[in-house]
Design an enzyme around this catalytic site. Structure first.
Site, PDB file in Angstrom:
ATOM      1  N   HIS A 105       4.746   0.040  -0.182  1.00 43.91           N
ATOM      2  CA  HIS A 105       5.500  -0.804   0.742  1.00 43.91           C
ATOM      3  C   HIS A 105       4.563  -1.771   1.452  1.00 43.91           C
ATOM      4  CE1 HIS A 105       4.086   2.726   2.974  1.00 43.91           C
ATOM      5  NE2 HIS A 105       3.995   1.932   4.034  1.00 43.91           N
TER       6      HIS A 105
ATOM      7  N   ASP B 242       0.920   5.279   1.859  1.00 43.58           N
ATOM      8  CA  ASP B 242       0.367   5.844   3.093  1.00 43.58           C
ATOM      9  C   ASP B 242      -0.547   7.050   2.890  1.00 43.58           C
ATOM     10  OD1 ASP B 242       1.487   3.948   4.716  1.00 43.58           O
ATOM     11  OD2 ASP B 242       3.249   5.138   5.245  1.00 43.58           O
TER      12      ASP B 242
ATOM     13  N   ARG C 131       7.133  -9.437  16.302  1.00 44.48           N
ATOM     14  CA  ARG C 131       7.831  -8.303  15.695  1.00 44.48           C
ATOM     15  C   ARG C 131       7.250  -7.015  16.272  1.00 44.48           C
ATOM     16  NH1 ARG C 131       6.708  -4.804  11.285  1.00 44.48           N
ATOM     17  NH2 ARG C 131       8.357  -4.552   9.708  1.00 44.48           N
TER      18      ARG C 131
ATOM     19  N   HIS D  54       0.848  -1.185   0.000  1.00 45.55           N
ATOM     20  CA  HIS D  54       0.000   0.000   0.000  1.00 45.55           C
ATOM     21  C   HIS D  54       0.885   1.237   0.000  1.00 45.55           C
ATOM     22  CE1 HIS D  54       1.243  -0.502   4.159  1.00 45.55           C
ATOM     23  NE2 HIS D  54       0.934   0.770   4.360  1.00 45.55           N
TER      24      HIS D  54
END
Length: 680
Positions: free
Chosen positions: A624, A554, A634, A552
């Site tokens: 990204h 931002d 994570r 996508h």
């Protein structure tokens, strides 16, 4: 950012369940069924995933059908006329009473149950089918899994992993081509696509039947679309409970928004699931195909009628005008356009006049879209429709409306990193893009450990995404917290205030580094800050090939097929720069990746580790995503920034006030009188 609905309180769910159980004939709210299905999924109860999710889809469809049926019925029973003001309001009130009664008879308590916009968007994006395909796969029902996967993929064509799943389903025993059906397909688009295939095979007789069927279904779908527009509207920027609008201004505001929604049905009906742009010249193209198909069947009267109808949309178009002249010469008389299409266009033009007037009253700009765009003429000698090339292509949004574009800021980088410990690892050139940077040692190992500990103590499942446990993939648990929330926990003594302050200071450190490195000539403000952890769910990692966070951009809507990124809502168009500061690297998978606009070609990959930060501009130049976290957890601090102070994060401003108060008290030597019941 994707989101889901706020969790209903335990009490409200119990009360709702009691009411629903007392009347089994009423539908259960589809958001409640959806929530039950998601919870069953996390409990690996795949039979109940199917039970609740299929129930949710059925309930969702029935709610829509009921609203359409009731609104149309009440509209017919209480028509508007041109009499007095009292008569107008009499009709409005009677329609409202009629619709409430009609809808409640079918839906019961659900008729007053408001489903959150986030859940509605999940259903529009066909998210339930992602859960269903995984559940059916676990239950060893590959035929149903294939149908669910195909249905999801039609609305999410950029989801590369789902495409790979579909290829695997094709090789499974018991799965045939007939199982790959779109369960949410729109009849008018199905008929049109099938008609084009027959046309391309020179089966003109069969194509005519399907094109005519597609037109019938199109006008039916238009009625449904317009009926669905007649619900509550949003009044962005106005609080009508406080703002002193006159009654007629309120009515005007509401009906202008309803009218705009109805006017946009032209675009909606021409847009395939998951696409941002409509099929080019969609409705007129039906008549274009038909005129030549009728010509081949030696039905010149019908061919002339369809050709004249086409010219209603594209008056004076050279090729079709030539066809009309030919048909007139052969028949010896003129022809009339189809009344349905003529009426449709008359209404469309009348709506435009009202929208321009209503928008002027509301003080907002309205620009008419080019709904029948037909780029490029046909050059073939027979002047026949251009096969599937035309309707499969996208018309850029920039050609449909006037877009005010701010002058771009000069893109530079390489400014000072401000802190001695911070190390430049890769610049834009090394990362194969523009406005990208990779830095190490932004914070220390000790600080990473303290922030991870803070994350475990403060984060809630889905927090920051309105309670949704897995906003991006059902194979991971997503947890997050904001700066203000951590300060609140520190104020209440639930976490060390020093840890909450570290989160605040770390985010400010990241902001200053990004602002300095990219040599920005104005202040960079916080748009959103999130302490996030993604945890691989045990037992759901076998043969996994989806992404932890799909590709996508931002601040714009990525359209891989059109190779564009549309800077329009619901994208966060005001965001200018983004950054991710990683807190650990002891997990498997989870690499951050940059791609080309096609959302497939990876241009750079970043392996997270403590103190590593990737920063980049937020636009379509930097698509990204995050690869699947297949083992472990994570954690990172996610930050989004804006150059426009009007879009500063309100929670950040509140957090600034808290920090200022703490610093003031520290300077005065005062102790903190912490009351756990205090709210910030």
């Amino acid at each position: 950012m994707d989101g889901n609905f706020p969790r209903a309180s335990v009490l409200s769910v119990i009360l709702l369940s009691i009411v629903l159980s007392s009347s089994a004939a009423f539908l259960k709210p589809y958001d409640l069924l959806y929530d039950n299905a998601v919870q069953a999924f996390y409990n690996s109860d795949y039979k109940n995933v199917v039970h609740y999710m299929e129930g949710a889809l059925s309930s969702y469809r029935e709610v829509r059908r009921t609203k359409v049926r009731c609104r149309l019925r009440c509209q017919d029973q209480h028509p508007l006329d041109k009499t007095s003001d009292l008569r107008f309001f009499d009709v409005v009130l009677r329609r409202a009473a009629c619709m409430n009664k009609c809808i409640e008879e079918k839906l019961g308590t659900q008729s007053v149950h408001k489903v959150s916009e986030d859940v509605v968007q999940d259903f529009n994006r066909r998210i339930p089918y992602n859960y269903l395909q995984l559940a059916y796969h676990k239950l060893k029902q590959p035929d149903k899994a294939a149908a669910a996967a195909h249905t999801y993929f039609q609305a999410n064509p950029e989801h590369v992993e789902m495409g790979e799943n579909l290829e695997q389903y094709k090789d499974l025993q018991g799965v045939s081509e007939d199982h790959f059906v779109d369960r949410e397909a729109r009849p008018h688009q199905i008929s049109f696509a099938a008609a084009v295939k027959l046309y391309d095979k020179d089966d003109y007789e069969g194509a005519i039947v399907l094109f005519e069927e597609a037109l019938v279904e199109y006008y039916k779908a238009d009625v449904v679309c317009r009926a669905l527009c007649q619900g509550p509207q949003r009044f962005e920027g106005h609080d009508h409970l406080r703002y002193r609008y006159s009654l007629h201004e309120l009515v005007s505001d509401h009906f202008t928004q309803v009218l705009h929604c109805e006017h946009e049905c032209v675009r909606d009906l021409a847009t395939r699931p998951g696409r941002l742009s409509p099929m080019e010249n969609y409705l007129p193209l039906h008549y274009d195909y038909l005129q030549f198909a009728y010509f081949h069947m030696d039905r010149l009267e019908d061919a002339l009628q369809c050709a004249v109808t086409y010219l209603l949309f594209h008056e004076g178009e050279e090729f079709m005008t030539d066809n009309v002249n030919y048909y007139r010469e052969m028949l010896g008389h003129d022809g009339e356009p189809r009344e349905k299409a003529a009426w449709y266009l008359r209404r469309h033009k009348q709506e435009l006049e009202l929208l321009l007037l209503g928008s002027k009253i509301m003080g907002v700009e309205f620009t008419e879209g080019n709904y029948w765009s037909n780029t490029g003429g046909r050059e073939d000698s027979n002047r026949i429709p251009s096969g599937t090339d035309g309707w499969m292509e996208y018309v850029p949004i920039s050609e449909k409306k006037t877009v005010a574009v701010a002058a771009p800021q000069r893109l530079t980088e390489g400014g000072p990193l401000l802190y001695d410990s911070v190390q430049l690892v890769q610049s834009s050139v090394a990362l194969n893009g523009t406005q990208r940077v990779l830095l190490d040692h932004v914070i220390s190992e000790e600080q990473c450990a303290e922030l991870r500990h803070l994350a475990h103590a403060v984060t809630m499942a889905g927090d920051g995404y309105r309670g949704r446990m897995s906003p991006h993939t059902p194979n991971e648990k997503f947890e997050g917290a904001t700066v203000l929330k951590t300060l609140q926990y520190g104020y209440e003594g639930r976490v060390p205030m020093s840890s909450a302050r570290l989160f605040y200071d770390t985010s400010e450190r990241a902001r200053r580094i990004i602002e300095s490195y990219f040599l920005l000539n104005s202040t960079l403000h916080f748009s959103y800050t999130h302490l996030v952890c993604r945890t691989a769910i045990t037992g759901q990692q076998d043969h996994r090939n989806d992404l932890s966070h799909p590709i996508h951009a931002d601040n714009c809507l990525l359209d891989p097929e059109a190779n564009e990124c549309w800077k329009e809502p619901p994208a966060y168009t005001y965001r200018d720069y983004s950054a991710l500061l990683y807190l650990n690297g002891d997990f498997e998978g989870g690499e951050f990746i940059f791609t080309e606009m096609d959302a497939k070609t990876v241009t750079a990959s970043v392996k997270p580790r403590c103190g590593r930060m990737v920063g980049f501009s937020s636009g379509g130049e930097n698509p990204h995503g995050v690869k699947a976290v297949t083992s472990g957890q994570r954690c990172a601090v996610a930050l989004w920034f804006t150059l426009d102070p009007l879009f500063r994060e309100m929670e950040r401003l509140q957090a600034d006030e808290v920090i200022h108060m703490l610093d003031t008290q520290s300077l005065l030597g005062q102790g903190l009188n912490i009351n756990p019941k205090d709210e910030l």
